[in-house]
Motif scaffolding. Sequence first.
Motif, short mmCIF file in Angstrom:
data_model
loop_
_atom_site.label_atom_id
_atom_site.label_comp_id
_atom_site.label_asym_id
_atom_site.label_seq_id
_atom_site.Cartn_x
_atom_site.Cartn_y
_atom_site.Cartn_z
N ALA A 177 -39.36 -29.80 -42.73
CA ALA A 177 -40.81 -29.74 -42.47
C ALA A 177 -41.18 -28.37 -41.93
CB ALA A 177 -41.21 -30.82 -41.48
N ARG A 178 -42.38 -27.98 -42.27
CA ARG A 178 -43.00 -26.79 -41.69
C ARG A 178 -44.50 -27.05 -41.72
NH1 ARG A 178 -40.66 -24.89 -46.55
NH2 ARG A 178 -42.21 -24.45 -48.15
N THR A 179 -45.28 -26.16 -41.19
CA THR A 179 -46.72 -26.37 -41.11
C THR A 179 -47.29 -26.68 -42.49
OG1 THR A 179 -46.85 -24.89 -39.21
CG2 THR A 179 -48.91 -25.36 -40.37
N GLY A 180 -47.92 -27.85 -42.59
CA GLY A 180 -48.61 -28.25 -43.81
C GLY A 180 -47.75 -28.84 -44.90
N TRP A 181 -46.44 -28.99 -44.67
CA TRP A 181 -45.54 -29.44 -45.73
C TRP A 181 -44.34 -30.19 -45.15
CZ3 TRP A 181 -40.39 -28.20 -46.47
CH2 TRP A 181 -39.84 -28.57 -47.69
N ALA A 182 -43.90 -31.22 -45.87
CA ALA A 182 -42.69 -31.94 -45.48
C ALA A 182 -41.97 -32.43 -46.72
CB ALA A 182 -43.05 -33.13 -44.59
N ARG A 183 -40.65 -32.54 -46.60
CA ARG A 183 -39.82 -33.11 -47.65
C ARG A 183 -39.04 -34.26 -47.05
NH1 ARG A 183 -34.58 -32.05 -49.15
NH2 ARG A 183 -34.55 -30.20 -47.81
N ALA A 184 -39.10 -35.43 -47.71
CA ALA A 184 -38.45 -36.62 -47.19
C ALA A 184 -37.87 -37.45 -48.33
CB ALA A 184 -39.45 -37.46 -46.38
N SER A 185 -37.01 -38.36 -47.95
CA SER A 185 -36.46 -39.33 -48.88
C SER A 185 -36.77 -40.70 -48.31
CB SER A 185 -34.94 -39.13 -49.00
OG SER A 185 -34.41 -40.02 -49.94
N GLU A 190 -52.42 -29.34 -37.92
CA GLU A 190 -53.80 -29.62 -38.27
C GLU A 190 -54.13 -29.26 -39.71
OE1 GLU A 190 -56.14 -27.61 -35.32
OE2 GLU A 190 -55.54 -29.01 -33.75
N SER A 191 -53.10 -29.08 -40.55
CA SER A 191 -53.32 -28.74 -41.95
C SER A 191 -54.07 -29.86 -42.65
CB SER A 191 -51.98 -28.53 -42.65
OG SER A 191 -51.24 -27.51 -42.03
N ASP A 192 -54.91 -29.48 -43.60
CA ASP A 192 -55.63 -30.48 -44.41
C ASP A 192 -55.70 -29.97 -45.84
OD1 ASP A 192 -57.02 -32.72 -45.20
OD2 ASP A 192 -58.96 -31.88 -44.62
N PRO A 193 -54.94 -30.59 -46.70
CA PRO A 193 -54.07 -31.74 -46.48
C PRO A 193 -52.68 -31.31 -46.03
CG PRO A 193 -54.07 -31.21 -48.80
CD PRO A 193 -55.02 -30.24 -48.13
N ILE A 194 -51.88 -32.28 -45.62
CA ILE A 194 -50.45 -32.07 -45.41
C ILE A 194 -49.78 -32.51 -46.71
CG2 ILE A 194 -48.39 -32.86 -44.17
CD1 ILE A 194 -50.15 -33.08 -41.65
N LEU A 195 -48.98 -31.63 -47.28
CA LEU A 195 -48.30 -31.92 -48.54
C LEU A 195 -46.94 -32.57 -48.23
CD1 LEU A 195 -49.11 -28.58 -50.35
CD2 LEU A 195 -50.40 -30.74 -50.40
N VAL A 196 -46.66 -33.67 -48.90
CA VAL A 196 -45.42 -34.41 -48.67
C VAL A 196 -44.70 -34.57 -50.00
CG1 VAL A 196 -44.39 -36.57 -47.85
CG2 VAL A 196 -46.42 -35.65 -46.71
N GLU A 197 -43.46 -34.07 -50.06
CA GLU A 197 -42.57 -34.32 -51.19
C GLU A 197 -41.71 -35.51 -50.79
OE1 GLU A 197 -40.33 -30.90 -52.36
OE2 GLU A 197 -42.10 -29.60 -52.31
N LEU A 198 -41.87 -36.60 -51.51
CA LEU A 198 -41.13 -37.83 -51.20
C LEU A 198 -40.29 -38.17 -52.42
CD1 LEU A 198 -40.90 -39.82 -48.86
CD2 LEU A 198 -42.75 -41.13 -49.89
N GLU A 219 -41.73 -37.47 -56.02
CA GLU A 219 -43.19 -37.49 -56.08
C GLU A 219 -43.80 -36.59 -55.01
OE1 GLU A 219 -45.21 -41.25 -57.01
OE2 GLU A 219 -43.20 -42.14 -56.93
N HIS A 220 -44.99 -36.09 -55.31
CA HIS A 220 -45.70 -35.20 -54.38
C HIS A 220 -47.03 -35.83 -54.01
CE1 HIS A 220 -43.45 -31.50 -56.18
NE2 HIS A 220 -42.63 -32.40 -55.69
N PHE A 221 -47.39 -35.71 -52.72
CA PHE A 221 -48.61 -36.30 -52.20
C PHE A 221 -49.35 -35.27 -51.36
CE2 PHE A 221 -45.44 -39.56 -52.74
CZ PHE A 221 -46.12 -40.60 -53.34
N ALA A 222 -50.67 -35.39 -51.35
CA ALA A 222 -51.52 -34.61 -50.45
C ALA A 222 -52.19 -35.62 -49.52
CB ALA A 222 -52.57 -33.83 -51.24
N VAL A 223 -51.95 -35.46 -48.22
CA VAL A 223 -52.43 -36.44 -47.24
C VAL A 223 -53.44 -35.77 -46.31
CG1 VAL A 223 -51.79 -38.11 -45.46
CG2 VAL A 223 -50.18 -37.61 -47.34
N SER A 224 -54.66 -36.29 -46.30
CA SER A 224 -55.68 -35.85 -45.35
C SER A 224 -55.78 -36.91 -44.27
CB SER A 224 -57.03 -35.69 -46.06
OG SER A 224 -56.96 -34.62 -46.98
N LEU A 225 -55.75 -36.48 -43.02
CA LEU A 225 -55.73 -37.41 -41.89
C LEU A 225 -56.88 -37.14 -40.93
CD1 LEU A 225 -52.65 -35.97 -42.17
CD2 LEU A 225 -52.10 -37.94 -40.83
N VAL A 226 -57.41 -38.20 -40.36
CA VAL A 226 -58.38 -38.11 -39.28
C VAL A 226 -57.88 -39.04 -38.18
CG1 VAL A 226 -60.75 -38.54 -38.55
CG2 VAL A 226 -60.30 -37.63 -40.84
N HIS A 227 -57.73 -38.50 -36.97
CA HIS A 227 -57.21 -39.31 -35.87
C HIS A 227 -58.34 -40.00 -35.13
CE1 HIS A 227 -55.34 -40.18 -31.90
NE2 HIS A 227 -54.37 -40.56 -32.71
#
Length: 177
Positions: A105-113, A141-149, A152-160
């Motif tokens: 993971a780094r700012t705005g991006w993550a790789r997971a299984s 606080e990146s918008d979106p946070i990109l996730v490689e799962l 597959e790749h996803f763009a996730v926008s979050l509001v707390h």
Amino acid sequence: MTARAARQHAVSAQVKPVEDGFLVPPGHPGAGEVTAGRFVMLPVPGVEHSPQFFRYSAALEGAPRTSEFFVLIATPFGDPSAAPRALPHLERAFPSATVALLLDARTGWARASVSALKDAGRKELAAGCVAAVLAGASWDESDPILVELDEEHFAVSLVHHVDLWDEVIAVTGAGPA
């Protein structure tokens, strides 16, 4: 996938933090306790080391029930094989949960299984939980946070909000074949 197609594949979800802490073997000093820093020392039979975890309850908008997710942190700190070795023990202890292993993971991006998925929508929710770890634990606080799962790749926008994340999770494509 075009931006238009990605928007057509977006889902809304709510992701609620349940607890976070460290997986520990039963009998470990402090097992079952909450530390002064509010970390849960969650005893899981078979776990030898103490990988960090984040536990969530998540649901697609309008879904009648929530699903349980764990995100295990596989970091270069300490023993990098502790989280992957703990994975089967956590899945055995919580058979209805989906477990994601955060690999990088780094700012705005993550790789997971992610572990085997049983229900439709779980992969999107798993991506949402990984993004919630970055946003909540790393103050990303990146918008979106990109996730490689996996592939597959996803763009996730979050509001707390007070106790949960409202998320829009878009499938942005598949990785290389």
